[in-house]
Design an enzyme around this catalytic site. Structure first.
Site, PDB file in Angstrom:
ATOM      1  N   GLY A  28      12.852  10.015  20.876  1.00 23.16           N
ATOM      2  CA  GLY A  28      11.589  10.643  21.233  1.00 23.16           C
ATOM      3  C   GLY A  28      10.465  10.282  20.288  1.00 23.16           C
ATOM      4  N   CYS A  29      10.171  11.184  19.364  1.00 19.82           N
ATOM      5  CA  CYS A  29       8.993  11.016  18.509  1.00 19.82           C
ATOM      6  C   CYS A  29       9.139   9.895  17.491  1.00 19.82           C
ATOM      7  CB  CYS A  29       8.662  12.345  17.828  1.00 19.82           C
ATOM      8  SG  CYS A  29       8.228  13.640  19.014  1.00 19.82           S
ATOM      9  N   VAL A  30      10.360   9.633  17.031  1.00 21.65           N
ATOM     10  CA  VAL A  30      10.575   8.494  16.127  1.00 21.65           C
ATOM     11  C   VAL A  30      10.275   7.198  16.853  1.00 21.65           C
ATOM     12  CG1 VAL A  30      12.344   7.181  14.888  1.00 21.65           C
ATOM     13  CG2 VAL A  30      12.186   9.654  14.591  1.00 21.65           C
ATOM     14  N   SER A  34       6.507   6.866  17.694  1.00 20.68           N
ATOM     15  CA  SER A  34       5.701   6.614  16.495  1.00 20.68           C
ATOM     16  C   SER A  34       5.907   5.200  15.970  1.00 20.68           C
ATOM     17  CB  SER A  34       6.043   7.645  15.409  1.00 20.68           C
ATOM     18  OG  SER A  34       5.730   8.952  15.846  1.00 20.68           O
TER      19      SER A  34
END
Length: 204
Positions: free
Chosen positions: A149-151, A154
């Site tokens: 997800g966010c890893v 980003s």
């Protein structure tokens, strides 16, 4: 060179630059505590690895950047994301539980950058990219949750913004080993270099 699941065209390496910073992505209580709304099955090793990276970055005088998800009380800034994932409402201002707090033993030091975001990427709608450019950063060491997800978001946006994302395998976690490994393989093939904790510590 080892050929990954995407084949020969996807074997390039970004390599390390000379001015790294550490990005700790969403390592908050919602993911690390057993009763958290986004509780991961085994967050302990990744949490410990993140703490080791933070200590190393501080000791070397490298910038440490933290991200958290935070919404207004009425979720007006959550857009369609909260419709897709209604549980994100736990990150609204005033929500019970304190799930958006950085997970102990981690804690930002005074002067370290805290990026407040509303979507998966640390870059979307935030001032992170110009902050890093101003500080002369060329490499972003990425750790945190979740890998898929966010890893991932980003790291992908870091590459698009002109930074070298180095995703630390041991310092990220997801809801299953399969999700973790498949997303690391995809990141390593296309958008980032996936590195070991030992390599990241040596470079920091």
């Amino acid at each position: 060179m080892t050929v990954g699941p995407h084949g020969g065209p996807f074997t390039g390496r970004l390599g390390w630059g000379s001015h790294p910073a550490l990005l700790v992505v969403d390592m908050v209580r919602a993911y690390t505590e057993p009763d958290g709304p986004f509780a991961l099955p085994e967050p302990g090793p990744a949490l410990a690895a993140c703490a080791t990276l933070v200590d190393a970055a501080r000791a070397a005088g490298r910038p440490v950047v933290w991200t958290v998800v935070r919404y207004s009380r009425d979720l007006a800034d959550a857009g369609l994301f909260v419709r897709k994932v209604p549980a994100l409402a736990v990150f609204a201002e005033g929500a019970a539980g304190g799930w958006g707090e950085i997970a102990p033993p981690l804690a930002p030091d005074p002067g370290e950058t805290l990026v407040v975001k509303q979507y998966a990427s640390a870059f979307l709608g935030t001032s992170l990219a110009p902050r890093l450019v101003t500080a002369g950063i060329d490499t972003l060491v990425v750790c945190g949750v979740s890998t898929s997800g966010c890893v991932r978001a980003s790291a992908t946006d870091a590459l698009s913004a002109g930074f070298r994302p180095m995703v630390v395998r041991d310092a990220c976690a997801d809801r299953s080993a399969a999700l973790h490994e498949s997303n690391l393989a995809d990141l390593d093939a296309k958008y980032a270099d996936v590195v070991s904790l030992e390599d990241a510590l040596a470079r920091l």
